[in-house]
Scaffold this motif. Structure first.
Motif, PDB file in Angstrom:
ATOM      1  N   ARG A  38       0.938  -1.376   0.031  1.00 52.90           N
ATOM      2  CA  ARG A  38       0.530   0.458  -0.222  1.00 52.90           C
ATOM      3  C   ARG A  38       0.714   1.572  -0.197  1.00 52.90           C
ATOM      4  N   LYS A  39       0.985   2.434  -0.899  1.00 48.07           N
ATOM      5  CA  LYS A  39       1.249   3.325  -1.177  1.00 48.07           C
ATOM      6  C   LYS A  39       1.314   4.023   0.180  1.00 48.07           C
ATOM      7  N   ASN A  40       0.164   4.099   0.764  1.00 46.52           N
ATOM      8  CA  ASN A  40      -0.170   5.316   1.255  1.00 46.52           C
ATOM      9  C   ASN A  40       0.463   4.732   3.015  1.00 46.52           C
ATOM     10  N   SER A  41       1.096   3.707   3.190  1.00 47.91           N
ATOM     11  CA  SER A  41       1.188   2.714   4.371  1.00 47.91           C
ATOM     12  C   SER A  41       2.788   3.164   4.145  1.00 47.91           C
ATOM     13  N   ALA A  42       3.369   2.815   2.690  1.00 49.52           N
ATOM     14  CA  ALA A  42       5.002   2.693   2.521  1.00 49.52           C
ATOM     15  C   ALA A  42       5.390   4.041   3.654  1.00 49.52           C
ATOM     16  N   VAL A  43       4.925   4.833   2.720  1.00 47.64           N
ATOM     17  CA  VAL A  43       5.167   6.844   3.001  1.00 47.64           C
ATOM     18  C   VAL A  43       5.297   7.168   4.079  1.00 47.64           C
ATOM     19  N   ALA A  44       4.571   6.449   5.488  1.00 50.99           N
ATOM     20  CA  ALA A  44       4.175   6.786   6.304  1.00 50.99           C
ATOM     21  C   ALA A  44       5.513   5.864   6.853  1.00 50.99           C
ATOM     22  N   VAL A 102     -14.493  13.999   1.184  1.00 48.29           N
ATOM     23  CA  VAL A 102     -13.781  14.291   1.832  1.00 48.29           C
ATOM     24  C   VAL A 102     -12.690  15.312   1.137  1.00 48.29           C
ATOM     25  N   PHE A 103     -12.595  15.630  -0.481  1.00 46.55           N
ATOM     26  CA  PHE A 103     -11.534  17.020  -0.934  1.00 46.55           C
ATOM     27  C   PHE A 103     -13.103  17.815  -1.251  1.00 46.55           C
ATOM     28  N   GLU A 104     -12.667  18.970  -1.387  1.00 44.90           N
ATOM     29  CA  GLU A 104     -13.910  20.387  -1.823  1.00 44.90           C
ATOM     30  C   GLU A 104     -13.595  19.893  -3.277  1.00 44.90           C
ATOM     31  N   TYR A 161       4.808  15.197   4.665  1.00 49.24           N
ATOM     32  CA  TYR A 161       4.822  15.951   5.539  1.00 49.24           C
ATOM     33  C   TYR A 161       5.020  15.383   6.963  1.00 49.24           C
ATOM     34  N   TYR A 162       5.184  14.174   7.238  1.00 48.97           N
ATOM     35  CA  TYR A 162       5.493  13.239   7.809  1.00 48.97           C
ATOM     36  C   TYR A 162       7.392  13.199   8.193  1.00 48.97           C
ATOM     37  N   LEU A 163       7.837  13.889   8.027  1.00 52.51           N
ATOM     38  CA  LEU A 163       9.347  14.168   8.612  1.00 52.51           C
ATOM     39  C   LEU A 163       8.629  15.251   9.325  1.00 52.51           C
ATOM     40  N   PRO A 185      -4.728  21.775   3.746  1.00 51.29           N
ATOM     41  CA  PRO A 185      -4.452  22.344   4.575  1.00 51.29           C
ATOM     42  C   PRO A 185      -3.828  21.102   5.651  1.00 51.29           C
ATOM     43  N   ILE A 186      -2.409  22.147   6.549  1.00 51.35           N
ATOM     44  CA  ILE A 186      -2.283  20.666   7.558  1.00 51.35           C
ATOM     45  C   ILE A 186      -2.289  21.423   9.098  1.00 51.35           C
ATOM     46  N   ASP A 187      -3.435  21.718   8.939  1.00 52.17           N
ATOM     47  CA  ASP A 187      -3.224  22.993  10.386  1.00 52.17           C
ATOM     48  C   ASP A 187      -4.536  21.803  11.099  1.00 52.17           C
ATOM     49  N   GLN A 188      -4.486  20.596  11.300  1.00 53.46           N
ATOM     50  CA  GLN A 188      -4.992  19.836  12.148  1.00 53.46           C
ATOM     51  C   GLN A 188      -3.466  18.959  12.822  1.00 53.46           C
ATOM     52  N   HIS A 189      -1.994  19.109  11.245  1.00 54.00           N
ATOM     53  CA  HIS A 189      -0.856  18.098  12.040  1.00 54.00           C
ATOM     54  C   HIS A 189      -0.088  19.034  13.549  1.00 54.00           C
ATOM     55  N   LEU A 190      -0.891  20.653  13.303  1.00 54.76           N
ATOM     56  CA  LEU A 190      -0.171  21.704  13.284  1.00 54.76           C
ATOM     57  C   LEU A 190      -0.556  21.855  14.378  1.00 54.76           C
ATOM     58  N   ILE A 238       6.467  14.707  -3.240  1.00 54.95           N
ATOM     59  CA  ILE A 238       5.038  13.894  -1.826  1.00 54.95           C
ATOM     60  C   ILE A 238       4.293  14.688  -1.246  1.00 54.95           C
ATOM     61  N   ARG A 239       3.220  14.209  -1.333  1.00 55.55           N
ATOM     62  CA  ARG A 239       2.324  14.895  -0.065  1.00 55.55           C
ATOM     63  C   ARG A 239       2.886  14.542   1.028  1.00 55.55           C
ATOM     64  N   ALA A 240       3.328  13.053   1.061  1.00 59.37           N
ATOM     65  CA  ALA A 240       3.552  12.952   2.775  1.00 59.37           C
ATOM     66  C   ALA A 240       4.489  12.647   3.163  1.00 59.37           C
ATOM     67  N   VAL A 268     -10.818  17.326  12.039  1.00 58.91           N
ATOM     68  CA  VAL A 268     -11.398  16.654  10.930  1.00 58.91           C
ATOM     69  C   VAL A 268     -10.128  15.018  10.868  1.00 58.91           C
ATOM     70  N   ALA A 269     -11.611  14.024  11.061  1.00 55.33           N
ATOM     71  CA  ALA A 269     -10.614  13.118  10.814  1.00 55.33           C
ATOM     72  C   ALA A 269      -9.533  12.601   9.417  1.00 55.33           C
ATOM     73  N   SER A 270      -8.800  13.811   9.979  1.00 57.46           N
ATOM     74  CA  SER A 270      -7.789  13.481   8.916  1.00 57.46           C
ATOM     75  C   SER A 270      -6.804  12.477   8.675  1.00 57.46           C
ATOM     76  N   VAL A 271      -6.431  11.863   7.334  1.00 62.71           N
ATOM     77  CA  VAL A 271      -5.291  10.321   7.983  1.00 62.71           C
ATOM     78  C   VAL A 271      -4.081  11.163   8.348  1.00 62.71           C
ATOM     79  N   GLY A 272      -3.707  11.977   7.428  1.00 63.00           N
ATOM     80  CA  GLY A 272      -2.657  12.731   7.629  1.00 63.00           C
ATOM     81  C   GLY A 272      -1.902  13.409   8.699  1.00 63.00           C
ATOM     82  N   ALA A 273      -2.803  14.011   9.180  1.00 65.70           N
ATOM     83  CA  ALA A 273      -2.594  14.523  10.685  1.00 65.70           C
ATOM     84  C   ALA A 273      -2.861  13.301  11.898  1.00 65.70           C
TER      85      ALA A 273
HETATM   86  C1  UD1 Z   1      -4.654  11.137   2.170  1.00 64.50           C
HETATM   87  C2  UD1 Z   1      -4.271  10.103   1.776  1.00 64.50           C
HETATM   88  C3  UD1 Z   1      -5.131  10.498   0.287  1.00 64.50           C
HETATM   89  C4  UD1 Z   1      -6.585  10.354   0.478  1.00 64.50           C
HETATM   90  C5  UD1 Z   1      -6.161  10.371   1.783  1.00 64.50           C
HETATM   91  C6  UD1 Z   1      -7.978  10.427   1.874  1.00 64.50           C
HETATM   92  C7  UD1 Z   1      -1.195  10.015   1.501  1.00 64.50           C
HETATM   93  C8  UD1 Z   1       0.132  10.402   1.300  1.00 64.50           C
HETATM   94  N1  UD1 Z   1      -2.490  10.828   1.016  1.00 64.50           N
HETATM   95  O1  UD1 Z   1      -4.037  12.763   2.210  1.00 64.50           O
HETATM   96  O2  UD1 Z   1      -4.247   9.690  -0.536  1.00 64.50           O
HETATM   97  O3  UD1 Z   1      -6.704  10.659  -0.779  1.00 64.50           O
HETATM   98  O4  UD1 Z   1      -5.758  10.724   3.091  1.00 64.50           O
HETATM   99  O5  UD1 Z   1      -8.131   9.446   2.399  1.00 64.50           O
HETATM  100  O6  UD1 Z   1      -1.455   8.968   3.106  1.00 64.50           O
HETATM  101  N2  UD1 Z   1      -7.606  18.203   6.561  1.00 64.50           N
HETATM  102  C9  UD1 Z   1      -7.635  19.590   7.125  1.00 64.50           C
HETATM  103  N3  UD1 Z   1      -6.726  20.169   7.806  1.00 64.50           N
HETATM  104  C10 UD1 Z   1      -5.518  19.130   8.566  1.00 64.50           C
HETATM  105  C11 UD1 Z   1      -5.540  17.508   6.960  1.00 64.50           C
HETATM  106  C12 UD1 Z   1      -6.764  17.889   6.342  1.00 64.50           C
HETATM  107  O7  UD1 Z   1      -8.553  20.730   6.557  1.00 64.50           O
HETATM  108  O8  UD1 Z   1      -4.704  18.982   8.713  1.00 64.50           O
HETATM  109  C13 UD1 Z   1      -8.986  18.605   5.624  1.00 64.50           C
HETATM  110  C14 UD1 Z   1      -8.538  17.532   4.053  1.00 64.50           C
HETATM  111  O9  UD1 Z   1      -8.443  19.389   3.709  1.00 64.50           O
HETATM  112  C15 UD1 Z   1      -9.615  16.850   3.407  1.00 64.50           C
HETATM  113  C16 UD1 Z   1      -9.705  16.089   4.972  1.00 64.50           C
HETATM  114  O10 UD1 Z   1      -9.324  16.992   5.653  1.00 64.50           O
HETATM  115  O11 UD1 Z   1     -10.745  17.892   3.757  1.00 64.50           O
HETATM  116  C17 UD1 Z   1      -8.918  14.345   4.673  1.00 64.50           C
HETATM  117  O12 UD1 Z   1      -8.040  14.551   4.687  1.00 64.50           O
HETATM  118  P1  UD1 Z   1      -6.992  14.034   4.518  1.00 64.50           P
HETATM  119  O13 UD1 Z   1      -7.205  12.661   5.658  1.00 64.50           O
HETATM  120  O14 UD1 Z   1      -5.919  14.296   5.645  1.00 64.50           O
HETATM  121  O15 UD1 Z   1      -5.883  13.044   3.951  1.00 64.50           O
HETATM  122  P2  UD1 Z   1      -4.394  13.771   3.442  1.00 64.50           P
HETATM  123  O16 UD1 Z   1      -3.430  13.580   4.093  1.00 64.50           O
HETATM  124  O17 UD1 Z   1      -3.972  14.541   2.390  1.00 64.50           O
END
Ligand code: UD1
Length: 455
Positions: free
Chosen positions: A29-35, A338-340, A105-107, A132-137, A101-103, A172-177
């Motif tokens: 899985r790409k999104n697992s590997a890049v984390a 999920v995305f706008e 941000y994990y650095l 945005p990455i506001d939830q990470h920060l 790349i998007r990932a 938001v239930a953000s994967v990256g955050a």
């Molecule tokens: C990751 C995946 C991407 C996938 C997405 C949703 C990676 C590298 N990428 O992207 O393939 O499409 O999950 O499954 O794993 N948001 C905020 N603030 C934040 C973070 C996110 O508002 O700090 C919002 C985003 O704008 C979006 C939503 O939350 O609307 C979900 O985003 P997120 O789950 O964080 O996606 P990514 O981590 O960017």
């Protein structure tokens, strides 16, 4: 790692309207590997990662790690060794790598966790909304880090000698955050609780990798994750789980071409949201153990769906699914939850004869009987995969340009598709044709494709 590409721009030429039939082995899985790759920075020593996909995002991460002072071997047969003993946060990685790349941000989380400091440019990746990455920060700040931006880079620094465990509620239930805060918190002092987290299976995969390094993470896969901070972590060996988006893409391609495709090396449960919709559309779905078979003899029925965080329908499988629904009998509604801004593939699909109207975050799809080939451009990773699927079903020739987007996330895409019976050729900028006919045997077990006759 052979990506089936070089650095020149590439396009795929497809002579369509042939069913895809056979078996395709799904990679890691790409999104697992890049984390998991940046997670190795949390301990000093040599880690071994396996079942890595042969994609360009992994090569980019390899370059980033080397820049940070880690010693890495070129990935081979999906296996990569990373010695992080000499890694340092002092040399911030070049912006062109970080933006590729998007990932990247994990650095921030991984370097902050181990060294208490990170300086990394804003991430790039697919242009599918503001991202945005506001939830990470917010998470890093709550753990006691100071955060500021400087010349397009994010700088995070622990206030004391260690980050402090804390209670964090994600807006938001953000994967990256979710993953990034886990990376930062595993070495923090005390306990961290993160609520309203994402539940994707690769979050469980990353947590189990961290635990194999000595971390104490519980609750991954639920909406609350608890992390008991530890003083030190050790290097590990970890195998990446299968890529459900790669699998979904081949399942949808098989259904759209009225073919018969068996996905090997998958976790069927991770594909439930997609296979349920395929079933509703009248596609035959069989599954057992680690395989799923998709067979389609006739035109699909229209179905409506909304993309949502896991276990909902994955946003990354939505562009390919829209191609299938464009060929369905009746009207389908696809809402992006999920995305706008994730419908930029629609304009290109319309040029191939689809009848899709976008109203805000919903696409209204009137099914058509046939598509026609033309020249189209991949604007991002999943949009590119969708255009290739449309080309596989279209009458005549389709040329999909900017395939480097697709190479970021699909290993040996054209070779795997060709081995399923498609007429597809890769052309590098300048007109060099590459032979896709030998299949992806150079990638060992992650790329094996075997043909079988349609039943
Ligand atoms: C990751 C995946 C991407 C996938 C997405 C949703 C990676 C590298 N990428 O992207 O393939 O499409 O999950 O499954 O794993 N948001 C905020 N603030 C934040 C973070 C996110 O508002 O700090 C919002 C985003 O704008 C979006 C939503 O939350 O609307 C979900 O985003 P997120 O789950 O964080 O996606 P990514 O981590 O960017």
């Amino acid at each position: 790692m052979d990506l089936g590409r070089d650095d020149k721009l590439a396009e795929l030429i497809i002579s369509g309207d042939k069913p895809l039939c056979g078996e395709v082995t799904i990679g890691g899985r790409k999104n697992s590997a890049v984390a998991v790759i940046p997670a190795t920075l949390l301990a000093a020593g040599t880690n071994t990662l396996s079942n890595l996909p042969a994609i360009s995002d992994i090569c980019t991460y390899n370059d980033i790690l080397r820049h940070l002072g880690a010693v890495t071997q070129e990935p081979s047969n999906g296996v990569m060794r990373i010695d992080t003993s000499k890694a340092t946060p002092e040399k911030s990685p070049p912006l062109e790598m970080v933006k590729a790349i998007r990932a990247s941000y994990y650095l921030l989380g991984a370097l902050l966790g181990r060294f208490g400091y990170a300086r990394v440019g804003f991430p790039g990746g697919c242009n599918i909304g503001q991202r945005p990455i506001d939830q990470h920060l917010k998470g890093f700040k709550t753990l006691g880090a100071k955060v500021h931006t400087d010349h397009g880079e994010v700088v995070v620094e622990a206030s004391g000698s260690r980050l402090q465990g804390a209670h964090i509620y994600l807006d938001v239930a953000s994967v990256g955050a979710t993953i990034n805060i886990m990376l930062a918190a595993v070495l923090a002092e005390g306990t961290t609780v993160i609520e309203n987290v994402a539940r994707e299976p690769h979050i469980v995969d990353v947590a189990s990798c961290l635990n194999s390094m000595g971390a104490k993470v519980v609750g991954a896969g639920t909406d609350t994750i608890k992390i008991h901070g530890v003083q030190e972590m050790q290097p590990t060996s970890h195998a990446i789980i299968p890529d459900e988006i790669e699998a979904a893409t081949y399942a949808i391609a098989g259904a759209a071409t009225r073919g018969d495709v068996t996905l090997i090396n998958v976790v069927p449960k991770h594909l439930d949201a997609v296979t349920a919709k395929l079933g509703e559309a009248g596609i035959r779905v069989e599954e057992n153990g680690d395989w799923v078979r998709i067979a389609a003899a006739k035109r699909p029925r229209a179905v409506s769906l909304k993309t949502l965080p896991y276990p909902g329908f994955p946003t990354d499988a939505m562009p390919p699914m829209m191609v299938l629904l464009s060929l369905a009998e009746g009207t389908s509604m696809v809402s992006e939850g999920v995305f706008e801004n994730r419908f930029d593939h629609v304009e290109e699909l319309q040029r191939m004869g689809t009848n899709v109207r976008v109203e805000g975050r919903t696409a209204v799809i009137e099914g058509v009987k046939r598509l026609h080939g033309t020249s189209v451009k991949a604007t991002n990773l999943r949009a590119g995969a969708a255009l290739v699927i449309a080309g596989l079903r279209a009458e005549g020739e389709t040329v999909v340009s900017c395939i480097e987007h697709v190479d970021r996330g699909y290993e040996h895409f054209d070779k795997k598709i060709k081995a399923l019976g498609a007429d597809i050729t890769r052309v590098q900028d300048g007109g060099d044709e590459e032979d896709s006919s030998d299949g992806p045997a150079d990638d060992g077990d992650s790329g094996q494709v075997v043909s079988f006759s349609q039943s």
